[in-house]
Design a protein around this motif. Structure first.
Motif, PDB file in Angstrom:
ATOM      1  N   THR A  28     -23.882  -3.331   3.901  1.00 26.05           N
ATOM      2  CA  THR A  28     -22.902  -2.314   4.285  1.00 26.05           C
ATOM      3  C   THR A  28     -22.257  -2.654   5.620  1.00 26.05           C
ATOM      4  OG1 THR A  28     -24.173  -0.648   3.082  1.00 26.05           O
ATOM      5  CG2 THR A  28     -22.570   0.153   4.684  1.00 26.05           C
ATOM      6  N   LEU A  29     -23.079  -3.061   6.600  1.00 23.31           N
ATOM      7  CA  LEU A  29     -22.535  -3.421   7.912  1.00 23.31           C
ATOM      8  C   LEU A  29     -21.586  -4.616   7.818  1.00 23.31           C
ATOM      9  CD1 LEU A  29     -25.658  -2.989  10.229  1.00 23.31           C
ATOM     10  CD2 LEU A  29     -23.611  -1.558  10.136  1.00 23.31           C
ATOM     11  N   LEU A  30     -21.954  -5.616   7.050  1.00 26.55           N
ATOM     12  CA  LEU A  30     -21.079  -6.781   6.886  1.00 26.55           C
ATOM     13  C   LEU A  30     -19.791  -6.406   6.157  1.00 26.55           C
ATOM     14  CD1 LEU A  30     -23.636  -9.614   6.114  1.00 26.55           C
ATOM     15  CD2 LEU A  30     -22.087  -9.472   8.060  1.00 26.55           C
ATOM     16  N   ALA A  31     -19.885  -5.542   5.164  1.00 31.70           N
ATOM     17  CA  ALA A  31     -18.684  -5.100   4.449  1.00 31.70           C
ATOM     18  C   ALA A  31     -17.734  -4.372   5.400  1.00 31.70           C
ATOM     19  CB  ALA A  31     -19.068  -4.197   3.284  1.00 31.70           C
ATOM     20  N   LEU A  32     -18.276  -3.504   6.239  1.00 31.42           N
ATOM     21  CA  LEU A  32     -17.443  -2.800   7.216  1.00 31.42           C
ATOM     22  C   LEU A  32     -16.820  -3.772   8.221  1.00 31.42           C
ATOM     23  CD1 LEU A  32     -19.640   0.352   7.892  1.00 31.42           C
ATOM     24  CD2 LEU A  32     -17.433   0.271   6.718  1.00 31.42           C
ATOM     25  N   PHE A  33     -17.608  -4.724   8.697  1.00 31.78           N
ATOM     26  CA  PHE A  33     -17.103  -5.712   9.651  1.00 31.78           C
ATOM     27  C   PHE A  33     -15.944  -6.496   9.049  1.00 31.78           C
ATOM     28  CE2 PHE A  33     -17.199 -10.190  10.975  1.00 31.78           C
ATOM     29  CZ  PHE A  33     -16.837 -10.036  12.308  1.00 31.78           C
ATOM     30  N   PHE A  34     -16.134  -7.014   7.829  1.00 31.80           N
ATOM     31  CA  PHE A  34     -15.076  -7.808   7.208  1.00 31.80           C
ATOM     32  C   PHE A  34     -13.863  -6.948   6.850  1.00 31.80           C
ATOM     33  CE2 PHE A  34     -18.556 -10.897   6.363  1.00 31.80           C
ATOM     34  CZ  PHE A  34     -18.012 -11.917   7.120  1.00 31.80           C
ATOM     35  N   PHE A  35     -14.071  -5.670   6.537  1.00 33.77           N
ATOM     36  CA  PHE A  35     -12.947  -4.772   6.305  1.00 33.77           C
ATOM     37  C   PHE A  35     -12.104  -4.628   7.567  1.00 33.77           C
ATOM     38  CE2 PHE A  35     -11.171  -0.476   6.493  1.00 33.77           C
ATOM     39  CZ  PHE A  35     -10.317  -0.525   5.410  1.00 33.77           C
ATOM     40  N   VAL A  36     -12.770  -4.432   8.707  1.00 35.02           N
ATOM     41  CA  VAL A  36     -12.053  -4.290   9.982  1.00 35.02           C
ATOM     42  C   VAL A  36     -11.321  -5.586  10.329  1.00 35.02           C
ATOM     43  CG1 VAL A  36     -12.373  -3.991  12.474  1.00 35.02           C
ATOM     44  CG2 VAL A  36     -13.543  -2.476  10.875  1.00 35.02           C
ATOM     45  N   VAL A  37     -11.976  -6.721  10.166  1.00 39.53           N
ATOM     46  CA  VAL A  37     -11.343  -8.003  10.462  1.00 39.53           C
ATOM     47  C   VAL A  37     -10.145  -8.227   9.546  1.00 39.53           C
ATOM     48  CG1 VAL A  37     -11.671 -10.512  10.396  1.00 39.53           C
ATOM     49  CG2 VAL A  37     -13.418  -9.053  11.421  1.00 39.53           C
ATOM     50  N   ASP A  38     -10.298  -7.966   8.259  1.00 36.57           N
ATOM     51  CA  ASP A  38      -9.214  -8.163   7.299  1.00 36.57           C
ATOM     52  C   ASP A  38      -8.040  -7.239   7.609  1.00 36.57           C
ATOM     53  OD1 ASP A  38      -8.108  -9.320   4.864  1.00 36.57           O
ATOM     54  OD2 ASP A  38      -8.426  -7.332   3.996  1.00 36.57           O
ATOM     55  N   THR A  39      -8.326  -5.990   7.928  1.00 38.13           N
ATOM     56  CA  THR A  39      -7.272  -5.038   8.253  1.00 38.13           C
ATOM     57  C   THR A  39      -6.530  -5.467   9.523  1.00 38.13           C
ATOM     58  OG1 THR A  39      -8.595  -3.284   7.240  1.00 38.13           O
ATOM     59  CG2 THR A  39      -6.783  -2.589   8.659  1.00 38.13           C
ATOM     60  N   SER A  40      -7.274  -5.970  10.496  1.00 35.65           N
ATOM     61  CA  SER A  40      -6.653  -6.445  11.732  1.00 35.65           C
ATOM     62  C   SER A  40      -5.735  -7.634  11.463  1.00 35.65           C
ATOM     63  CB  SER A  40      -7.720  -6.852  12.748  1.00 35.65           C
ATOM     64  OG  SER A  40      -8.563  -5.775  13.038  1.00 35.65           O
ATOM     65  N   PHE A  41      -6.208  -8.593  10.708  1.00 30.97           N
ATOM     66  CA  PHE A  41      -5.373  -9.755  10.378  1.00 30.97           C
ATOM     67  C   PHE A  41      -4.134  -9.336   9.585  1.00 30.97           C
ATOM     68  CE2 PHE A  41      -9.167 -12.774  10.828  1.00 30.97           C
ATOM     69  CZ  PHE A  41      -8.742 -13.198  12.084  1.00 30.97           C
ATOM     70  N   GLU A  42      -4.304  -8.382   8.683  1.00 38.01           N
ATOM     71  CA  GLU A  42      -3.164  -7.910   7.908  1.00 38.01           C
ATOM     72  C   GLU A  42      -2.111  -7.295   8.824  1.00 38.01           C
ATOM     73  OE1 GLU A  42      -2.108  -4.787   4.279  1.00 38.01           O
ATOM     74  OE2 GLU A  42      -4.071  -4.734   5.232  1.00 38.01           O
ATOM     75  N   ALA A  43      -2.553  -6.501   9.794  1.00 38.54           N
ATOM     76  CA  ALA A  43      -1.619  -5.875  10.728  1.00 38.54           C
ATOM     77  C   ALA A  43      -0.911  -6.932  11.577  1.00 38.54           C
ATOM     78  CB  ALA A  43      -2.359  -4.884  11.623  1.00 38.54           C
ATOM     79  N   ILE A  44      -1.642  -7.937  12.005  1.00 39.91           N
ATOM     80  CA  ILE A  44      -1.043  -9.007  12.815  1.00 39.91           C
ATOM     81  C   ILE A  44      -0.005  -9.777  12.003  1.00 39.91           C
ATOM     82  CG2 ILE A  44      -1.538 -11.210  13.964  1.00 39.91           C
ATOM     83  CD1 ILE A  44      -4.265  -9.951  14.788  1.00 39.91           C
ATOM     84  N   VAL A  45      -0.335 -10.103  10.774  1.00 42.68           N
ATOM     85  CA  VAL A  45       0.598 -10.851   9.924  1.00 42.68           C
ATOM     86  C   VAL A  45       1.848 -10.015   9.653  1.00 42.68           C
ATOM     87  CG1 VAL A  45       0.938 -11.798   7.602  1.00 42.68           C
ATOM     88  CG2 VAL A  45      -1.138 -12.335   8.889  1.00 42.68           C
ATOM     89  N   LYS A  46       1.673  -8.730   9.361  1.00 44.37           N
ATOM     90  CA  LYS A  46       2.836  -7.868   9.141  1.00 44.37           C
ATOM     91  C   LYS A  46       3.712  -7.797  10.377  1.00 44.37           C
ATOM     92  CE  LYS A  46       1.242  -4.856   5.434  1.00 44.37           C
ATOM     93  NZ  LYS A  46       0.910  -3.489   5.016  1.00 44.37           N
ATOM     94  N   LEU A  47       3.096  -7.703  11.552  1.00 45.83           N
ATOM     95  CA  LEU A  47       3.849  -7.668  12.793  1.00 45.83           C
ATOM     96  C   LEU A  47       4.634  -8.961  12.990  1.00 45.83           C
ATOM     97  CD1 LEU A  47       4.481  -6.311  15.566  1.00 45.83           C
ATOM     98  CD2 LEU A  47       2.497  -7.580  16.443  1.00 45.83           C
ATOM     99  N   LEU A  48       3.996 -10.084  12.749  1.00 45.34           N
ATOM    100  CA  LEU A  48       4.672 -11.380  12.917  1.00 45.34           C
ATOM    101  C   LEU A  48       5.808 -11.545  11.903  1.00 45.34           C
ATOM    102  CD1 LEU A  48       1.620 -13.713  13.610  1.00 45.34           C
ATOM    103  CD2 LEU A  48       3.337 -12.919  15.240  1.00 45.34           C
ATOM    104  N   LEU A  49       5.577 -11.086  10.675  1.00 49.85           N
ATOM    105  CA  LEU A  49       6.637 -11.181   9.668  1.00 49.85           C
ATOM    106  C   LEU A  49       7.814 -10.276   9.990  1.00 49.85           C
ATOM    107  CD1 LEU A  49       4.574 -11.473   6.361  1.00 49.85           C
ATOM    108  CD2 LEU A  49       5.915 -13.257   7.493  1.00 49.85           C
ATOM    109  N   SER A  50       7.520  -9.103  10.558  1.00 51.22           N
ATOM    110  CA  SER A  50       8.620  -8.199  10.923  1.00 51.22           C
ATOM    111  C   SER A  50       9.428  -8.781  12.084  1.00 51.22           C
ATOM    112  CB  SER A  50       8.083  -6.815  11.263  1.00 51.22           C
ATOM    113  OG  SER A  50       7.374  -6.851  12.493  1.00 51.22           O
ATOM    114  N   LEU A  51       8.800  -9.522  12.971  1.00 52.46           N
ATOM    115  CA  LEU A  51       9.516 -10.163  14.078  1.00 52.46           C
ATOM    116  C   LEU A  51      10.375 -11.319  13.584  1.00 52.46           C
ATOM    117  CD1 LEU A  51       6.718 -10.299  16.822  1.00 52.46           C
ATOM    118  CD2 LEU A  51       8.670  -8.728  16.700  1.00 52.46           C
ATOM    119  N   ALA A  52      10.012 -11.922  12.475  1.00 52.18           N
ATOM    120  CA  ALA A  52      10.746 -13.075  11.952  1.00 52.18           C
ATOM    121  C   ALA A  52      12.034 -12.670  11.255  1.00 52.18           C
ATOM    122  CB  ALA A  52       9.854 -13.865  10.973  1.00 52.18           C
ATOM    123  N   LYS A  53      12.198 -11.402  10.920  1.00 54.14           N
ATOM    124  CA  LYS A  53      13.405 -10.966  10.197  1.00 54.14           C
ATOM    125  C   LYS A  53      14.602 -10.906  11.092  1.00 54.14           C
ATOM    126  CE  LYS A  53      11.267  -8.462   6.495  1.00 54.14           C
ATOM    127  NZ  LYS A  53      11.125  -7.206   5.798  1.00 54.14           N
TER     128      LYS A  53
END
Length: 65
Positions: free
Chosen positions: A40-65
């Protein structure tokens, strides 16, 4: 290398099986609970990491437009 007869092999297996220390019911339950907690702890950790990376990628893609 000396060949082992089937009867000798069975005796060796029985001797080795007698050396095994089996866990108690309590140890088995505690180990199972620890596995569930760590999973459970590892699932939560990877969820937070994945969500963070997703937000960063979306931010970078929005800057590229």
């Amino acid at each position: 290398m000396a060949k082992t007869t089937p009867l000798e092999f069975i005796r060796q297996v029985q001797a080795e099986t007698k050396k095994v220390v089996w866990p108690t019911r309590r140890e088995t339950i505690m180990t199972g609970v620890m596995v569930i907690i760590m999973t459970t702890l590892l699932a939560l950790f990877f969820f937070v990491v994945d969500t963070s990376f997703e937000a960063i990628v979306k931010l970078l893609l929005s800057l590229a437009k």
